[in-house]
Design a protein around this motif. Sequence first.
Motif, PDB file in Angstrom:
ATOM      1  N   ARG A  68     -14.713  -3.072 -21.646  1.00  0.00           N
ATOM      2  CA  ARG A  68     -14.598  -1.831 -20.871  1.00  0.00           C
ATOM      3  C   ARG A  68     -13.167  -1.308 -20.870  1.00  0.00           C
ATOM      4  O   ARG A  68     -12.934  -0.101 -20.957  1.00  0.00           O
ATOM      5  N   GLU A  69     -12.187  -2.219 -20.783  1.00  0.00           N
ATOM      6  CA  GLU A  69     -10.793  -1.788 -20.763  1.00  0.00           C
ATOM      7  C   GLU A  69     -10.336  -1.277 -22.121  1.00  0.00           C
ATOM      8  O   GLU A  69      -9.404  -0.472 -22.197  1.00  0.00           O
ATOM      9  N   VAL A  70     -10.990  -1.712 -23.188  1.00  0.00           N
ATOM     10  CA  VAL A  70     -10.624  -1.256 -24.528  1.00  0.00           C
ATOM     11  C   VAL A  70     -11.399   0.001 -24.925  1.00  0.00           C
ATOM     12  O   VAL A  70     -10.832   0.966 -25.453  1.00  0.00           O
ATOM     13  N   VAL A  71     -12.703  -0.007 -24.673  1.00  0.00           N
ATOM     14  CA  VAL A  71     -13.587   1.062 -25.143  1.00  0.00           C
ATOM     15  C   VAL A  71     -13.832   2.120 -24.077  1.00  0.00           C
ATOM     16  O   VAL A  71     -13.827   3.313 -24.358  1.00  0.00           O
ATOM     17  N   GLY A  72     -14.062   1.669 -22.858  1.00  0.00           N
ATOM     18  CA  GLY A  72     -14.372   2.572 -21.762  1.00  0.00           C
ATOM     19  C   GLY A  72     -15.854   2.899 -21.685  1.00  0.00           C
ATOM     20  O   GLY A  72     -16.452   3.328 -22.669  1.00  0.00           O
ATOM     21  N   PHE A  73     -16.473   2.630 -20.541  1.00  0.00           N
ATOM     22  CA  PHE A  73     -17.854   3.047 -20.296  1.00  0.00           C
ATOM     23  C   PHE A  73     -18.082   3.075 -18.791  1.00  0.00           C
ATOM     24  O   PHE A  73     -17.367   2.435 -18.015  1.00  0.00           O
ATOM     25  N   ASP A  74     -19.061   3.865 -18.371  1.00  0.00           N
ATOM     26  CA  ASP A  74     -19.420   3.940 -16.966  1.00  0.00           C
ATOM     27  C   ASP A  74     -20.260   2.722 -16.575  1.00  0.00           C
ATOM     28  O   ASP A  74     -20.971   2.152 -17.404  1.00  0.00           O
ATOM     29  N   VAL A  75     -20.200   2.334 -15.307  1.00  0.00           N
ATOM     30  CA  VAL A  75     -20.951   1.197 -14.802  1.00  0.00           C
ATOM     31  C   VAL A  75     -21.687   1.588 -13.524  1.00  0.00           C
ATOM     32  O   VAL A  75     -21.120   2.238 -12.644  1.00  0.00           O
ATOM     33  N   SER A  76     -22.953   1.207 -13.431  1.00  0.00           N
ATOM     34  CA  SER A  76     -23.715   1.294 -12.184  1.00  0.00           C
ATOM     35  C   SER A  76     -24.291  -0.085 -11.909  1.00  0.00           C
ATOM     36  O   SER A  76     -24.982  -0.656 -12.750  1.00  0.00           O
ATOM     37  N   VAL A  77     -23.994  -0.627 -10.731  1.00  0.00           N
ATOM     38  CA  VAL A  77     -24.482  -1.943 -10.330  1.00  0.00           C
ATOM     39  C   VAL A  77     -25.698  -1.760  -9.430  1.00  0.00           C
ATOM     40  O   VAL A  77     -25.701  -0.917  -8.529  1.00  0.00           O
ATOM     41  N   VAL A  78     -26.729  -2.542  -9.680  1.00  0.00           N
ATOM     42  CA  VAL A  78     -27.937  -2.494  -8.868  1.00  0.00           C
ATOM     43  C   VAL A  78     -28.090  -3.824  -8.136  1.00  0.00           C
ATOM     44  O   VAL A  78     -28.032  -4.893  -8.759  1.00  0.00           O
ATOM     45  N   ASP A  79     -28.258  -3.759  -6.819  1.00  0.00           N
ATOM     46  CA  ASP A  79     -28.505  -4.965  -6.040  1.00  0.00           C
ATOM     47  C   ASP A  79     -29.952  -5.385  -6.286  1.00  0.00           C
ATOM     48  O   ASP A  79     -30.893  -4.810  -5.754  1.00  0.00           O
ATOM     49  N   ALA A  80     -30.103  -6.404  -7.115  1.00  0.00           N
ATOM     50  CA  ALA A  80     -31.425  -6.900  -7.486  1.00  0.00           C
ATOM     51  C   ALA A  80     -31.694  -8.244  -6.831  1.00  0.00           C
ATOM     52  O   ALA A  80     -32.249  -9.150  -7.439  1.00  0.00           O
ATOM     53  N   GLY A  81     -31.287  -8.368  -5.567  1.00  0.00           N
ATOM     54  CA  GLY A  81     -31.521  -9.610  -4.842  1.00  0.00           C
ATOM     55  C   GLY A  81     -30.278 -10.462  -4.673  1.00  0.00           C
ATOM     56  O   GLY A  81     -30.352 -11.690  -4.779  1.00  0.00           O
ATOM     57  N   LEU A  82     -29.142  -9.837  -4.384  1.00  0.00           N
ATOM     58  CA  LEU A  82     -27.921 -10.599  -4.129  1.00  0.00           C
ATOM     59  C   LEU A  82     -28.057 -11.367  -2.821  1.00  0.00           C
ATOM     60  O   LEU A  82     -28.564 -10.844  -1.828  1.00  0.00           O
ATOM     61  N   SER A  83     -27.575 -12.595  -2.821  1.00  0.00           N
ATOM     62  CA  SER A  83     -27.596 -13.374  -1.586  1.00  0.00           C
ATOM     63  C   SER A  83     -26.228 -13.450  -0.924  1.00  0.00           C
ATOM     64  O   SER A  83     -26.115 -13.938   0.201  1.00  0.00           O
ATOM     65  N   GLU A  84     -25.194 -12.963  -1.605  1.00  0.00           N
ATOM     66  CA  GLU A  84     -23.852 -12.878  -1.045  1.00  0.00           C
ATOM     67  C   GLU A  84     -23.333 -11.455  -1.233  1.00  0.00           C
ATOM     68  O   GLU A  84     -23.668 -10.796  -2.216  1.00  0.00           O
ATOM     69  N   PRO A  85     -22.524 -10.958  -0.304  1.00  0.00           N
ATOM     70  CA  PRO A  85     -22.049  -9.565  -0.404  1.00  0.00           C
ATOM     71  C   PRO A  85     -21.072  -9.375  -1.550  1.00  0.00           C
ATOM     72  O   PRO A  85     -20.456 -10.328  -2.039  1.00  0.00           O
ATOM     73  N   THR A  86     -20.947  -8.127  -1.973  1.00  0.00           N
ATOM     74  CA  THR A  86     -19.983  -7.773  -3.008  1.00  0.00           C
ATOM     75  C   THR A  86     -19.277  -6.490  -2.599  1.00  0.00           C
ATOM     76  O   THR A  86     -19.853  -5.648  -1.891  1.00  0.00           O
ATOM     77  N   ALA A  87     -18.035  -6.347  -3.031  1.00  0.00           N
ATOM     78  CA  ALA A  87     -17.279  -5.129  -2.738  1.00  0.00           C
ATOM     79  C   ALA A  87     -17.617  -3.999  -3.699  1.00  0.00           C
ATOM     80  O   ALA A  87     -17.257  -2.858  -3.456  1.00  0.00           O
ATOM     81  N   ALA A  88     -18.296  -4.312  -4.797  1.00  0.00           N
ATOM     82  CA  ALA A  88     -18.664  -3.267  -5.754  1.00  0.00           C
ATOM     83  C   ALA A  88     -19.756  -2.384  -5.158  1.00  0.00           C
ATOM     84  O   ALA A  88     -20.678  -2.884  -4.508  1.00  0.00           O
ATOM     85  N   PRO A  89     -19.691  -1.069  -5.365  1.00  0.00           N
ATOM     86  CA  PRO A  89     -20.774  -0.198  -4.895  1.00  0.00           C
ATOM     87  C   PRO A  89     -22.053  -0.511  -5.643  1.00  0.00           C
ATOM     88  O   PRO A  89     -22.036  -0.754  -6.854  1.00  0.00           O
ATOM     89  N   THR A  90     -23.173  -0.526  -4.933  1.00  0.00           N
ATOM     90  CA  THR A  90     -24.433  -0.911  -5.544  1.00  0.00           C
ATOM     91  C   THR A  90     -25.531   0.086  -5.214  1.00  0.00           C
ATOM     92  O   THR A  90     -25.499   0.764  -4.195  1.00  0.00           O
ATOM     93  N   VAL A  91     -26.518   0.138  -6.095  1.00  0.00           N
ATOM     94  CA  VAL A  91     -27.753   0.878  -5.870  1.00  0.00           C
ATOM     95  C   VAL A  91     -28.768  -0.079  -5.255  1.00  0.00           C
ATOM     96  O   VAL A  91     -28.923  -1.209  -5.727  1.00  0.00           O
ATOM     97  N   ASP A  92     -29.461   0.364  -4.230  1.00  0.00           N
ATOM     98  CA  ASP A  92     -30.412  -0.485  -3.518  1.00  0.00           C
ATOM     99  C   ASP A  92     -31.831  -0.175  -3.976  1.00  0.00           C
ATOM    100  O   ASP A  92     -32.278   0.969  -3.875  1.00  0.00           O
ATOM    101  N   VAL A  93     -32.538  -1.185  -4.497  1.00  0.00           N
ATOM    102  CA  VAL A  93     -33.945  -1.005  -4.859  1.00  0.00           C
ATOM    103  C   VAL A  93     -34.851  -1.869  -3.982  1.00  0.00           C
ATOM    104  O   VAL A  93     -36.015  -2.089  -4.303  1.00  0.00           O
TER     105      VAL A  93
END
Length: 359
Positions: A68-93
Amino acid sequence: MRVILPAGTTETALIEGISAAGAAPALMAHTPSADVEILEYGRPTQSPVTPVSPSGCPTPAAITRAVREVVGFDVSVVDAGLSEPTAAPTVDVGATPGRDIRDPVAVPDASSIYDRAREFGASLPDEALLIGETVPGGTTTALALLTALDEPADVSSSLPANPLEQKRVVVEDALDESGLEAGACVGDPLEAIRAVGDPVQPTVAGIAAGALEAGIEVTLAGGTQMVAVAAALRHAGLEAPLSIATTSFVADERDGGLQAACDRLDCDLVVTDPGFDARDHVAMNRYCAGEAKEGVAMGGALSLVPDGEMATVRDQFETIYARLGMGDGESVDGGLPDRSPADDAGDPDAPATEGGRGS
């Protein structure tokens, strides 16, 4: 290009000897949460650990981040059953952590997860997507899904010596507890996931289905776990063109089996060799020795690297390895550097910590 990263957990990962996605089983629950922070910010922020294997092999998230740091791309994180919190923004399904597949029901909300993920995939404005995953224990749940669908079941491993026989015993026990036989869920992949899968599977499948139906080009970024998702999509009746992009580490381990699986499921296969054997660096040596192999969309990200730029990616991976506190190419002997947001106080290059989960 957008990379979608569903991240979740399953209690199946706690079975001894199943996964190397963490230095100790008790820490595996933090692995997906830390992985998405590394991909988003370049290092863990809220997560207290940096995921490494027991021998010190760093998470594939570090490699995907290097790309990502070399090429560059967008990222979307989806919370697919996390059991611990994350600071990354997530989509909730609406996913919750998966149960041990040896329980009678592993993913009780598989159908609703799939439906919400499908809506999300259909809503995206992109022309093309790479969909990855991070879920410790995912190759075991992939084996269970493939077995329930009566697909040839041969999966990879994050360990150098694939404990395939152990996984097969676990899957047999899981099917027995669910009252199923091998092949009992042909044509009904959501029932297979409900019984013996993990919550990342209906999330990836749903996003892929929605995107494909909306005319978006989809590449499943991963190895045998994505073969299981592709099988689920085909068993659901989806016939749209589909690609799987993985690393040479997975393809070489499968010795032609991955290509055969893709041929059977009518999927294009893209295999990328990051050239780690060209460097004498402890992290790259661990990958060449058969650890980790894939995950966190690593194979898909590497497929985006233009000709002639892979050496730059390897350089950046070394930089990230040092940034994660693992030293300058020296073995960490299975240690797991602890991190907290306070560790970055006074560091002008540290990423900002964002509270809570996004939506």
